[in-house]
Design a protein around this motif. Structure first.
Motif: not given
Length: 395
Positions: A60-70, A106-112, A118-123, A345-349
């Protein structure tokens, strides 16, 4: 070097492909090996349950962050700065994860970490669309096939017995990621192609919605193939063990790694052909069709040899499909000013299959066995083939 009049410089393409491989190095060994080991050490008998929580929260975190930072990189028109920031923060979070002593932390740090990654991967994904012309998209797709192969190699490297303690493995992964991504930020000086930043011309009536239909077909086709690929990634070992109990986890890993490396030269060759022939979608449709046939062969495999051959064909075709699809997606997105957001949005796949695949598997395997699962996955791949085989991109 490629003449700038003909296409993007070879140096940039190679550095960019290395950076994308760095993204794979960032998450493949961590999510497949290092995180499960750490969860097991903290959760003990509840490790499977907590690993599921980690996977869900991370997706969930990866999906939202990839869209946001892109999207943010679209607005600021500064891909490089976001990539650099994400590289620094995600590497720091990998090191910080070694300090997680309980599961909520662990979960909180994983989300961060997922947000920073995804700040890196999206752009980074969107940057190629800004500077790589359509006539080189096939070549780009071939070069992107290196990413999963290097991701698998990095996982094998950091787990060499005696090489490093568990916490030190995190530092090794972070160093490898920096070594892969930093060169394109420092030395990558792409030739600008202003036309790539111009919106696609609207097609003439009576079909003004054609670009959206093409994008929707590309999105759905990738999702269908990704579900099949994710299921095989998760259950390859168990399936092979159901055929031959003597096979070990190392044998399955060798088969998986061999398929990844064979996909690299094959994808490069097919991608170059697609560029020369100006047939960007045809290789995708064929690869999806071959994946469907290979899955049917896996469902009917009478023994281990036939099963391994069928899986090798599937892995080769699916790997080729995913790499080439990533590059050709940049061709069909109609709004360059929102390229980063749309790629998110494509990254959701990439993340949705982790939510679709478990119930699909649990619903089919106990009743119909792995054969029933593979027939269902073959149907999905065949639908992807049909979607793309009937897609025409205006020239």
């Amino acid at each position: 070097m490629v003449d700038p009049a003909d296409g993007q410089r070879t140096r940039f393409l190679l550095l960019y492909a290395l950076a994308v491989a760095g993204g794979a190095v960032a998450y493949v060994p961590f999510l497949t090996i290092l995180l499960p080991v750490r969860v097991e050490g903290v959760a003990g008998a509840r490790s499977i349950e907590w690993l599921a929580y980690c996977a869900f929260a991370g997706a969930i975190a990866a999906s939202l962050a990839n869209i946001a930072f892109g999207w943010l990189s679209d607005i600021t028109r500064n891909r490089r700065g976001w990539i650099a920031g994400g590289l620094v923060l995600s590497s720091a979070m990998l090191l910080a994860l070694t300090q997680a002593r309980d599961l909520p932390m662990l979960i909180a740090m994983l989300v961060v970490w997922q947000i920073a990654l995804n700040m890196m991967l999206g752009p980074l994904s969107a940057w190629a669309g800004d500077v790589v012309p359509d006539r080189q998209k096939g070549l780009l797709g071939g070069l992107l096939a290196f990413a999963p192969a290097l991701g698998a190699v990095s996982g094998a490297l950091v787990t060499i017995p005696g090489l490093a303690a568990p916490d030190e493995r995190m530092a090794i992964v972070a160093a490898l990621v920096v070594a892969c991504v930093a060169p394109v930020l420092i030395f990558g000086r792409p030739t600008p192609f202003p036309e790539l930043m111009q919106p696609h011309e609207e097609p003439p009536l009576p079909d003004p919605h054609q670009p959206r239909r093409i994008v929707a077909r590309m999105w759905l086709a990738r999702l269908l193939v990704q579900v099949a690929e994710a299921a095989l990634f998760a259950y390859l070992y168990l399936w092979l063990r159901s055929i031959s109990p003597e096979i070990g986890d190392n044998d399955a890993a060798k088969v998986f790694g061999l398929v990844l490396f064979l996909a690299v030269p094959a994808t490069l060759s097919v991608g170059r052909w697609a560029d020369r022939a100006d047939r960007p979608i045809l290789p995708l449709a064929i690869a999806a069709g071959v994946s469907a046939l290979a899955l049917l062969a896996m469902a009917a495999a009478p023994g281990l040899t036939a099963a391994l051959v069928a899986y090798a064909v599937f892995g080769l075709a699916a790997g080729m499909f995913l790499a080439l699809h990533t590059a050709q997606t940049l061709r069909v997105l109609p709004r360059p000013q929102r390229r980063g957001r749309d790629l998110g949005v494509f990254n959701l796949t990439n993340t949705m299959p982790s939510l679709i695949m478990p119930p699909l598997t649990l619903g089919l395997v106990p009743v119909f066995g792995f054969g029933g699962l593979f027939i269902a996955l073959a149907t999905l791949a065949a639908l992807a083939c049909l979607l793309l085989g009937t897609t025409r991109i205006p020239r």
